[in-house]
Design an enzyme around this catalytic site. Structure first.
Site, PDB file in Angstrom:
ATOM      1  N   ASP A  95       9.934  15.613  35.140  1.00 24.93           N
ATOM      2  CA  ASP A  95       9.782  16.751  36.043  1.00 24.93           C
ATOM      3  C   ASP A  95       8.349  17.255  35.914  1.00 24.93           C
ATOM      4  O   ASP A  95       7.957  17.774  34.867  1.00 24.93           O
ATOM      5  CB  ASP A  95      10.787  17.839  35.654  1.00 24.93           C
ATOM      6  N   HIS A  96       7.563  17.122  36.988  1.00 29.50           N
ATOM      7  CA  HIS A  96       6.140  17.465  36.905  1.00 29.50           C
ATOM      8  C   HIS A  96       5.905  18.963  36.757  1.00 29.50           C
ATOM      9  O   HIS A  96       4.789  19.392  36.433  1.00 29.50           O
ATOM     10  CB  HIS A  96       5.390  16.936  38.138  1.00 29.50           C
ATOM     11  N   ARG A  97       6.916  19.781  36.978  1.00 28.53           N
ATOM     12  CA  ARG A  97       6.762  21.216  36.742  1.00 28.53           C
ATOM     13  C   ARG A  97       6.667  21.519  35.256  1.00 28.53           C
ATOM     14  O   ARG A  97       6.093  22.536  34.849  1.00 28.53           O
ATOM     15  CB  ARG A  97       7.947  21.983  37.340  1.00 28.53           C
TER      16      ARG A  97
END
Length: 412
Positions: A384-386
């Site tokens: 998850d790039h967040r």
């Protein structure tokens, strides 16, 4: 006096569940601690034990009922000699929930198909006594097997030109609808587990910005150590170590070195976990569950292997408790046993990472400027790039590769 049996809450977040099966029938004697029913949650089928003693006087909610609210009346126990009228009055006073039996109402009926809809066809009549068309249009129509009667000309006085042939598509009104024989398929109602899997994974792909990183690992040393351990414990089958056991331990050690990969997303803050709790995807008859190896970094390979075997057995038997499959900070999905080389797994929210493990296979590699053969395993991290930046994901995979290729580091 009649005794209520209520729909239990099998986890803190559970609000409803499916009453899958009654193991007792009306009139049966029930003792405390005796299993009387099975409840289907979003991840497993759980047993319901009786708390009180008595006769199962009335089953209020039948088996195969869906979406039964927690704390609703599902059955009534009675003492010897209690009248049926007293039981009925007790139920009428205490029951405010109607059963929701499992039904195929939302599924198409086998004999309902689009062929039963009256076919409405609009027939356009043309004066075909004489057709005007350009020579090029005639050649194109012949090549494409197009009848001029079906084409409306756009040229002067309705003359058919090249563009009319090129843009012509057969009218769908004349295409006969072909129905499927209902015997060509079977309908299987979606159980609660399948519905939850569909909902969560769709939500994940729609709301979580996935990115993917892959790395190759040489597993020759790992396979040698595994063989030595299994030979040493050859008389005790319960201690047989699998490659997946080493993978779980390597992930645990890598998360210990790269704690920023052991996290989950929240709207107000990112949660970084102090414990290394690893979810492991296990295929079951009704779908997929992810039992958790808790504090995996604190366990040796034998402890981890025994615990994983026990969790897999409970998962296959639908005996996992909510504490054994809810939570976890990182998931492993291994399809190597099916010969899959690599794949991109879907993140299991609220976790931020899942690692897909492929099959090990002999490949030619370059070592010390020489071509040699090694056993290589591909792994792919979905992140998850967040929460996890590319550099953090790369650091994790490098650490994982280190432990896989030098397995002795996991054992000391």
């Amino acid at each position: 006096m009649p005794i209520k049996i209520l729909m239990p809450a099998l986890s803190p977040t559970m609000t409803e569940g499916n009453l899958a099966r009654w193991l007792k029938k009306e009139g049966d004697k029930v003792n405390p601690g005796e299993v009387i029913a099975e409840i289907e949650t979003d991840k497993a089928t759980m047993e319901v034990e009786a708390v009180d003693e008595g006769i199962l006087a009335k089953i209020v909610i039948p088996q195969n009922s869906q979406n039964v609210p927690v704390n609703s009346l599902i059955a009534v126990l009675s003492e010897e000699g209690e009248e049926k009228t007293d039981i009925d009055a007790f139920i009428a006073k205490n029951n405010s929930v109607s059963p929701s039996p499992k039904t195929d109402a939302n599924l198409p009926k086998p004999h309902e198909n689009i062929a039963n809809v009256e076919e409405q066809v609009t027939v356009i009549k043309h004066d075909v006594s004489r057709i005007f068309a350009s020579p090029l249009a005639k050649r194109l129509a012949k090549m494409r097997n197009i009848r001029f009667e079906s084409v409306k000309g756009s040229g002067p006085h309705g003359r058919i030109v090249k563009q009319d042939i090129l843009s012509y598509t057969p009218s769908t009104a004349h295409n006969k609808i072909v129905s499927r024989n209902p015997e060509e398929y079977r309908l299987v109602p979606n159980n609660n587990i399948r519905k939850i899997i569909a909902k969560r994974l769709l939500e994940s792909k729609q709301t979580v910005p996935h990115f993917y990183l892959s790395i190759e690992c040489n597993v020759d040393k790992l396979l040698d150590i595994r063989e030595d351990i299994n030979k040493f414990f050859s008389e005790d089958k319960s201690t047989r170590i699998s490659v997946n056991d080493f993978i779980i331990l390597a992930v645990a050690k890598a998360l210990q070195e790269v704690p920023n990969a052991n996290a989950s997303w929240g709207e107000d803050a990112i949660r970084y976990y102090n414990n290394v709790d690893i979810s492991v995807a296990v295929a079951i008859e009704n779908g997929l569950v992810t039992p958790i190896v808790k504090n995996a970094n604190q366990k040796n390979i034998l402890e981890l292997s025994r615990e994983m075997k026990a969790l897999i057995k409970k998962a296959k038997d639908n005996k996992l408790t909510p504490e054994e499959f809810q939570g976890g900070g990182f998931t492993i999905s291994n399809l190597g046993m099916y010969g899959i080389k690599n794949f991109n797994a879907i993140i299991n929210p609220p976790q931020s990472c899942i690692m897909g493990v492929g099959a090990s296979a002999k490949r030619a590699i370059v070592k010390n400027d020489q071509i040699t053969i090694a056993t290589i395993m591909d792994v792919t991290l979905s992140a998850d790039h967040r929460v996890v930046d590319g550099a953090v994901g790369a650091e994790f995979l490098v650490a994982f590769k280190k432990f896989i290729e030098s397995p002795v580091l996991m054992l000391i």
